[in-house]
Design a protein around this motif. Structure first.
Motif, PDB file in Angstrom:
ATOM      1  N   GLN A   1       0.873  -1.174   0.000  1.00 49.78           N
ATOM      2  CA  GLN A   1       0.000   0.000   0.000  1.00 49.78           C
ATOM      3  C   GLN A   1       0.909   1.223   0.000  1.00 49.78           C
ATOM      4  OE1 GLN A   1      -3.408  -0.228   0.312  1.00 49.78           O
ATOM      5  NE2 GLN A   1      -3.675  -2.355   0.972  1.00 49.78           N
ATOM      6  N   ALA A   2       0.480   2.288  -0.660  1.00 48.33           N
ATOM      7  CA  ALA A   2       1.223   3.550  -0.588  1.00 48.33           C
ATOM      8  C   ALA A   2       0.233   4.656  -0.250  1.00 48.33           C
ATOM      9  CB  ALA A   2       1.906   3.841  -1.922  1.00 48.33           C
ATOM     10  N   ALA A   3       0.700   5.650   0.469  1.00 46.82           N
ATOM     11  CA  ALA A   3      -0.185   6.758   0.826  1.00 46.82           C
ATOM     12  C   ALA A   3      -0.709   7.414  -0.445  1.00 46.82           C
ATOM     13  CB  ALA A   3       0.585   7.764   1.675  1.00 46.82           C
ATOM     14  N   GLY A   4      -1.997   7.621  -0.511  1.00 43.64           N
ATOM     15  CA  GLY A   4      -2.593   8.271  -1.679  1.00 43.64           C
ATOM     16  C   GLY A   4      -2.720   7.375  -2.897  1.00 43.64           C
ATOM     17  N   MET A   5      -2.637   6.081  -2.665  1.00 45.61           N
ATOM     18  CA  MET A   5      -2.616   5.127  -3.789  1.00 45.61           C
ATOM     19  C   MET A   5      -3.983   5.039  -4.490  1.00 45.61           C
ATOM     20  SD  MET A   5      -1.439   1.143  -3.524  1.00 45.61           S
ATOM     21  CE  MET A   5      -2.950   0.486  -2.830  1.00 45.61           C
ATOM     22  N   ALA A   6      -3.949   5.107  -5.806  1.00 48.84           N
ATOM     23  CA  ALA A   6      -5.152   4.892  -6.614  1.00 48.84           C
ATOM     24  C   ALA A   6      -5.028   3.538  -7.323  1.00 48.84           C
ATOM     25  CB  ALA A   6      -5.293   6.013  -7.628  1.00 48.84           C
ATOM     26  N   HIS A   7      -6.130   3.082  -7.916  1.00 47.00           N
ATOM     27  CA  HIS A   7      -6.148   1.767  -8.560  1.00 47.00           C
ATOM     28  C   HIS A   7      -6.471   1.894 -10.048  1.00 47.00           C
ATOM     29  CE1 HIS A   7      -6.024  -0.629  -4.802  1.00 47.00           C
ATOM     30  NE2 HIS A   7      -6.509   0.481  -4.292  1.00 47.00           N
ATOM     31  N   ALA A   8      -5.765   1.113 -10.844  1.00 49.81           N
ATOM     32  CA  ALA A   8      -6.009   1.132 -12.292  1.00 49.81           C
ATOM     33  C   ALA A   8      -6.727  -0.134 -12.734  1.00 49.81           C
ATOM     34  CB  ALA A   8      -4.676   1.256 -13.042  1.00 49.81           C
TER      35      ALA A   8
ATOM     36  N   VAL B   1      -7.210   2.908 -20.102  1.00 43.91           N
ATOM     37  CA  VAL B   1      -6.977   2.571 -18.700  1.00 43.91           C
ATOM     38  C   VAL B   1      -7.775   3.549 -17.848  1.00 43.91           C
ATOM     39  CG1 VAL B   1      -4.858   3.968 -18.630  1.00 43.91           C
ATOM     40  CG2 VAL B   1      -5.240   2.227 -16.889  1.00 43.91           C
ATOM     41  N   VAL B   2      -8.357   3.018 -16.806  1.00 41.33           N
ATOM     42  CA  VAL B   2      -9.138   3.829 -15.876  1.00 41.33           C
ATOM     43  C   VAL B   2      -8.412   3.842 -14.544  1.00 41.33           C
ATOM     44  CG1 VAL B   2     -11.318   3.997 -14.607  1.00 41.33           C
ATOM     45  CG2 VAL B   2     -11.301   3.207 -16.988  1.00 41.33           C
ATOM     46  N   VAL B   3      -8.308   5.026 -13.939  1.00 37.23           N
ATOM     47  CA  VAL B   3      -7.737   5.113 -12.588  1.00 37.23           C
ATOM     48  C   VAL B   3      -8.801   5.687 -11.661  1.00 37.23           C
ATOM     49  CG1 VAL B   3      -5.787   5.878 -11.196  1.00 37.23           C
ATOM     50  CG2 VAL B   3      -5.509   5.607 -13.658  1.00 37.23           C
ATOM     51  N   ALA B   4      -8.959   5.006 -10.528  1.00 28.03           N
ATOM     52  CA  ALA B   4      -9.994   5.440  -9.581  1.00 28.03           C
ATOM     53  C   ALA B   4      -9.474   5.284  -8.163  1.00 28.03           C
ATOM     54  CB  ALA B   4     -11.267   4.618  -9.784  1.00 28.03           C
ATOM     55  N   GLU B   5     -10.233   5.851  -7.231  1.00 29.10           N
ATOM     56  CA  GLU B   5      -9.810   5.827  -5.827  1.00 29.10           C
ATOM     57  C   GLU B   5      -9.818   4.429  -5.240  1.00 29.10           C
ATOM     58  OE1 GLU B   5      -8.539   8.211  -4.255  1.00 29.10           O
ATOM     59  OE2 GLU B   5      -9.235  10.085  -5.150  1.00 29.10           O
ATOM     60  N   ASP B   6     -10.600   3.529  -5.843  1.00 34.04           N
ATOM     61  CA  ASP B   6     -10.826   2.227  -5.239  1.00 34.04           C
ATOM     62  C   ASP B   6     -10.777   1.148  -6.320  1.00 34.04           C
ATOM     63  OD1 ASP B   6     -12.366   0.564  -3.008  1.00 34.04           O
ATOM     64  OD2 ASP B   6     -13.443   0.273  -4.884  1.00 34.04           O
ATOM     65  N   ARG B   7     -10.321  -0.029  -5.917  1.00 33.15           N
ATOM     66  CA  ARG B   7     -10.180  -1.145  -6.850  1.00 33.15           C
ATOM     67  C   ARG B   7     -11.512  -1.500  -7.529  1.00 33.15           C
ATOM     68  NH1 ARG B   7      -6.557  -5.677  -6.523  1.00 33.15           N
ATOM     69  NH2 ARG B   7      -5.834  -5.119  -4.458  1.00 33.15           N
TER      70      ARG B   7
ATOM     71  N   LEU C   1       2.658   5.435 -16.623  1.00 36.32           N
ATOM     72  CA  LEU C   1       2.149   6.673 -17.222  1.00 36.32           C
ATOM     73  C   LEU C   1       1.024   7.267 -16.372  1.00 36.32           C
ATOM     74  CD1 LEU C   1       2.044   8.709 -19.579  1.00 36.32           C
ATOM     75  CD2 LEU C   1       0.423   7.175 -20.711  1.00 36.32           C
ATOM     76  N   CYS C   2       0.148   6.396 -15.873  1.00 34.40           N
ATOM     77  CA  CYS C   2      -0.956   6.870 -15.015  1.00 34.40           C
ATOM     78  C   CYS C   2      -0.405   7.600 -13.792  1.00 34.40           C
ATOM     79  CB  CYS C   2      -1.825   5.693 -14.557  1.00 34.40           C
ATOM     80  SG  CYS C   2      -2.773   4.926 -15.874  1.00 34.40           S
ATOM     81  N   SER C   3       0.629   7.020 -13.192  1.00 36.07           N
ATOM     82  CA  SER C   3       1.200   7.626 -11.994  1.00 36.07           C
ATOM     83  C   SER C   3       1.824   8.984 -12.325  1.00 36.07           C
ATOM     84  CB  SER C   3       2.241   6.686 -11.385  1.00 36.07           C
ATOM     85  OG  SER C   3       2.792   7.250 -10.221  1.00 36.07           O
ATOM     86  N   MET C   4       2.472   9.060 -13.486  1.00 38.10           N
ATOM     87  CA  MET C   4       3.072  10.341 -13.901  1.00 38.10           C
ATOM     88  C   MET C   4       1.993  11.379 -14.127  1.00 38.10           C
ATOM     89  SD  MET C   4       5.872   8.712 -16.516  1.00 38.10           S
ATOM     90  CE  MET C   4       6.633  10.201 -17.143  1.00 38.10           C
ATOM     91  N   LYS C   5       0.918  10.986 -14.779  1.00 36.85           N
ATOM     92  CA  LYS C   5      -0.154  11.934 -15.080  1.00 36.85           C
ATOM     93  C   LYS C   5      -0.826  12.443 -13.801  1.00 36.85           C
ATOM     94  CE  LYS C   5      -2.286  12.427 -18.773  1.00 36.85           C
ATOM     95  NZ  LYS C   5      -2.310  13.455 -19.826  1.00 36.85           N
ATOM     96  N   LEU C   6      -1.029  11.541 -12.851  1.00 33.20           N
ATOM     97  CA  LEU C   6      -1.785  11.900 -11.640  1.00 33.20           C
ATOM     98  C   LEU C   6      -0.876  12.362 -10.507  1.00 33.20           C
ATOM     99  CD1 LEU C   6      -4.314   8.940 -11.707  1.00 33.20           C
ATOM    100  CD2 LEU C   6      -4.850  11.340 -12.096  1.00 33.20           C
TER     101      LEU C   6
END
Lengths: 155, 781
Positions: free
Chosen positions: B29-36, B111-117, B266-271
């Protein structure tokens, strides 16, 4: 929408509000931080997520957290007692019953259930009893040896 | 000091793994982690007319929906490269996210990134992709036919490469004068690796430093960093750290660089926040590089005495929709070069066509080319035993490269450094009780009912791909050395930083044994660090049964340098000449004066104090080595499988499996046996049950564990193992490698056993997997 649940996990009371659709395995891994139960498939076939629910070996990817309301759950983290490894944990270590270790928590808990039903299983009964758990590393040879080792220690 | 090399000490990896404390990628887990969640093509081949992401974006908690347009807008290279080039290889682009055309079921389109799996998956369902389905071809033979749908416009006829090795004319001459010939058309079935841990990645980009840490399921973090930064994300290599935490099996599938891991980066870089993605089983099966998938015609020529005079092989090898990382090497330099097997074959020719298909890519999977080669050679040897009347044992013996012929130059480039094939066969026959089995087989043949078959496989493999200059000349875009940094601390405990990257093999245990043996210290005093590009200097990782032979040798080289330096320090302290010093059992001693000695710890402490120290020496006691082997290593052995076949139902029961392997010197016998067990399970699985099946429209119909039969515990039997020992002559440990031997040898042993059982029916071949239906049909046709 959430439902509130109360259960016992590794001997400790747990209260939580969970989405009705939340799988028990995600509740254990992500909400309680008990990451020993692993996820290897979504069809209830690999067995990596196996935990004990009221003493039965259950694949926690095919049970909802809400269904565990009132139950007593044991995960691999709860198997060692007072810092002493369970004989099955010893057996898997002693007999090289694991390689990558991903299937191991589920395998050990299924074996735990097997030995509770049949304390001195034959090789064939061990192979029959663990067929719900897939290991891709060991070829199972040493898993049979590990369970035999534990059965002898526990008898 | 008790002997530590060759001892079955228990694995130090295990206490964490048996208590649930081992941390795999998805555990992090990482602080502020989002799920793709990745949106994938349901079609094997289609044009993308449009993608509507609005419904997904409208869902509360959705952070981003990215498509190929966003990859282009990011100004990054955005491709997944191939790392092995052959002459005239077609290298069509493999975009991280498909832009206008999808080429296999599972190709990433968004790819979709959201707060929860759960939310990420909900949103992925809402991405509306407008596809125009196109004709697809999934079968390796059909893809070569005239008019087959084209996978790539710039690869006419779906041909990725056309490759050959050996001498066609001398083979033609051998066949023209042969006393016996045998031939086979065979399929080597496509396999899905099925590491029980699906692929996963946690990418954490931090814009304040421009750095990204990627935890991922990797067998070779430095290779992943190189490909990820250079070809996919366009980041500076030094700004990316890749960590392989516990990795839940790989078998090759976690060597390769995939689109998905780059997409999550790429998602992590964008967000500008951590993003995690974990494949479902279905996803990992649709996108992991598969193994095998050959269609082959092969022929063997023998003289009147049963000596092989020529071997001819023609193979179509599926590459899938895109060229995976090392894909072109697998059916060429890891396949054609193994065609001499254990035999002295004067003329060999092997032609391979690499074929694009609308399927998941095919790349290295446990054995990688060598199981396919062994299957060809050992199936032909079975037939040769029958055609010549010599039987399976004598025809092999008669053709073994004799022990005095090593080093032996094959006709297909490899030079075998060592070997002694007869004793492994002798021991296997003894273990299995061959004469008694033959008697029982004969008596059953007269009585109807269940038949017994005995199958042999005498295999050779080439491990520890090397040396770098040679593999470079063959097209590798990577070196094939390994590194080790060994640091002796002031208190004489040791930390080893190795470029090998264990994912179940137990390197922490075996590598500590190597250091303990060479330094004469307790293995418990040695820590082994691997799988982290910020900690380890550089490394090529773990695959191709290379870690002991190449990674272990690098460790030995570093230890040797440390001992040499320690001698200089000790000589200074003892007022002796460094040439007069010996190192033994953890102490530096003056030869001939046993009282004049210093323990490793005394010398190590002085190396760091540098108070009383040689003028011309730098302080510290550590050494780094990059070990580039002189040659491959050549494990070999003979396996014997005994089956019972029920001709009424076609079902096969494994009765016995005996394996005699020669993997050179053994560091930890318990771990070596375990590697063999696992390889056998996968090879027997290929022979009897496993099959990745695509239908004609390119749908993977055996994509889950409900329909792809990974061997289960009740399917298998106890394995009977033994060893002969012919040390590798060119590495300092005399080790050869063991990870793939079981998977290489066993398919042929099993199929030969079944065909042997069915000999009364005149059956010479059944394609794997040998399902009861196929056996029954063969018996009844």
């Amino acid at each position: 929408m959430t439902v509130s649940i109360q259960l016992e996990v590794n001997g400790k009371p747990v209260q939580a509000a969970v989405e009705p659709r939340r799988l028990l395995v995600h509740f254990l891994r992500e909400d309680l931080g008990l990451t020993g139960a692993n996820i290897g498939c979504e069809t209830s076939l690999c067995g990596a997520c196996t935990v004990l629910v009221d003493g039965d070996a259950v694949k926690s990817c095919t049970m909802l957290a809400a269904q565990a309301d009132g139950a007593s759950v044991t995960t691999i983290e709860g198997l060692a007692q007072n810092g002493d490894l369970h004989p099955l944990q010893e057996g898997f270590w002693e007999k090289h019953g694991l390689q990558c270790g991903y299937c191991t928590p589920g395998m050990i808990l299924s074996a735990n259930y097997l030995l509770a039903q049949n304390p001195s299983p034959s090789d064939e009964e061990i192979r029959e009893g663990l067929k719900g758990n897939i290991c891709r590393c060991t070829g199972y040879h040493n898993i049979v040896e590990a369970v035999k080792y534990a059965a002898e220690r526990m008898s | 000091m008790a002997r530590v090399l060759g001892t079955s000490i228990k694995r130090r990896e295990d206490p964490a793994l048996i208590t649930g404390r081992g941390k795999y990628t998805d555990d992090l887990q990482a602080a502020g982690m989002a799920h793709a969640a990745i949106v994938r093509s349901p079609y094997a081949h289609a044009r993308i007319r449009g993608i509507d992401t609005s419904a997904a974006e409208a869902l509360p908690g959705v952070l981003a929906v990215l498509t190929a347009r966003d990859v282009a807008a990011a100004g990054i290279p955005g491709v997944v490269p191939v790392g092995w080039l052959l002459p005239d290889l077609k290298t069509p682009a493999h975009p991280m996210i498909a832009a206008d055309t999808v080429r296999h079921v599972g190709d990433a389109v968004a790819v979709v990134v959201a707060e929860d799996r759960y939310l990420a998956r909900d949103a992925a369902e809402r991405v509306a992709v407008d596809y125009e389905p196109l004709d697809a071809v999934a079968d390796v033979v059909a893809a070569l036919e005239d008019g087959a749908p084209a996978v790539h416009e710039d690869a006419p006829g779906n041909v990725a490469f056309d490759w050959e090795i050996g001498d066609r004319e001398s083979v033609d001459a051998a066949f023209a004068s042969a006393a016996h010939t045998v031939e086979l058309d065979l399929r080597n079935n496509r396999l899905i690796p099925h590491a029980i841990e699906p692929r996963a990645v946690l990418a954490s980009y931090d814009s304040s430093t421009g750095e990204m840490t990627i935890h991922m399921t990797s067998q070779n973090p430095h290779v992943h960093r190189l490909l990820m930064t250079l070809a996919s994300l366009g980041m500076p290599e030094h700004k990316v750290r890749i960590v392989a935490p516990e990795v839940g099996g790989g078998f090759g599938s976690k060597i390769h660089h995939y689109a998905d891991e780059a997409i999550v980066g790429l998602c992590s870089m964008k967000l500008d926040r951590p993003v995690k993605w974990t494949a479902t089983r279905t996803e990992t099966n649709l996108t992991d590089a598969h193994g095998r998938d050959h269609s082959t015609h092969c022929e063997l020529a023998l003289d009147a005495d049963g000596r092989i005079t020529g071997l001819r092989v023609d193979t179509a090898a599926a590459m899938g929709a895109y060229l995976s990382t090392f894909a072109p090497a697998v059916p060429t330099y890891l396949y054609g070069t193994l065609m001499s097997g254990q035999y002295d074959i004067p003329a060999i020719h092997c032609h391979v066509t690499g074929v694009f298909t609308h399927t998941a890519p095919v790349d290295a999977y446990r054995g990688a080319g060598r199981p396919e080669a062994t299957y060809v050679v050992e199936r032909l040897m079975h037939l040769a035993g029958e055609a010549t009347g010599l039987g399976p044992v004598e025809v092999r013996r008669r053709n073994f490269v004799p022990p005095d012929a090593f080093p032996y130059q094959t006709q297909v480039a490899l030079a075998y450094d060592s070997g002694n094939y007869g004793p492994a066969m002798d021991r296997a026959l003894e273990m299995i009780g061959y004469d008694d089995l033959k008697t029982e087989q004969a008596s059953r043949r007269g009585n109807g009912g269940k038949l017994i078959g005995i199958g042999f496989s005498s295999y050779i493999e080439a491990c520890g791909l090397a040396p770098s200059a040679v593999v470079g000349s063959l097209g590798a875009q990577a070196g094939q050395w390994e590194s080790a940094d060994v640091r002796v601390h002031p208190t004489a405990s040791v930390t080893v930083y190795t470029g090998s990257s264990s994912h179940g093999q137990g390197h922490e245990t075996t590598f500590s044994q190597i250091v303990a043996d060479k330094l004469g210290i307790d293995p418990e005093a040695v820590e082994v660090i691997h799988g982290d590009t910020d900690l380890v200097q550089f490394g090529m990782g773990t695959y191709g049964s290379r870690s002991a032979a190449v990674g272990g040798s690098a460790i030995v080289k570093s230890v040797e340098k440390i001992i040499e330096k320690g001698k200089k320090i000790a000589a200074h302290l003892l007022e002796a000449s460094a040439e007069d010093l010996e190192y033994e059992d953890g102490s530096f001693r003056v030869a001939g004066s046993p009282d004049r000695a210093l323990a490793l710890g005394d010398v190590a402490l002085q190396a760091y104090l540098a108070h009383n120290y040689p003028d011309d020496l730098e302080p510290g006691l550590s050494a780094t080595s990059f070990y580039d082997p002189a040659n491959f290593t050549y494990p070999f052995g003979t396996h014997v499988c005994v089956v019972e076949v029920d001709t009424e139902t076609g079902s096969i029961e494994l009765l016995r499996y005996a394996a005699v392997d020669d993997v050179g010197n053994v560091i930890n016998p318990m771990i070596v046996d375990g590697q063999l067990h696992g390889g056998l399970a996968q090879g027997i699985g290929q022979a009897l049950w496993e099959n990745a099946v695509y239908d004609d429209s390119g749908q993977l119909v055996s994509g889950s564990l409900m329909d792809y039969a990974v061997p289960k515990i009740h399917n298998l039997i106890p394995f009977e193992l033994d060893r002969t020992t012919t040390p590798c002559p060119h590495n300092p440990l005399g080790v050869k490698g063991v990870g793939e031997a079981g998977a290489i040898a066993s398919p042929a042993a099993v199929v030969n056993a079944v065909v042997d059982a069915l000999a009364p029916f005149g059956i010479s071949h059944i394609d794997m997997p040998l399902t009861p239906e196929k056996v029954w049909r063969a018996v009844n046709s």
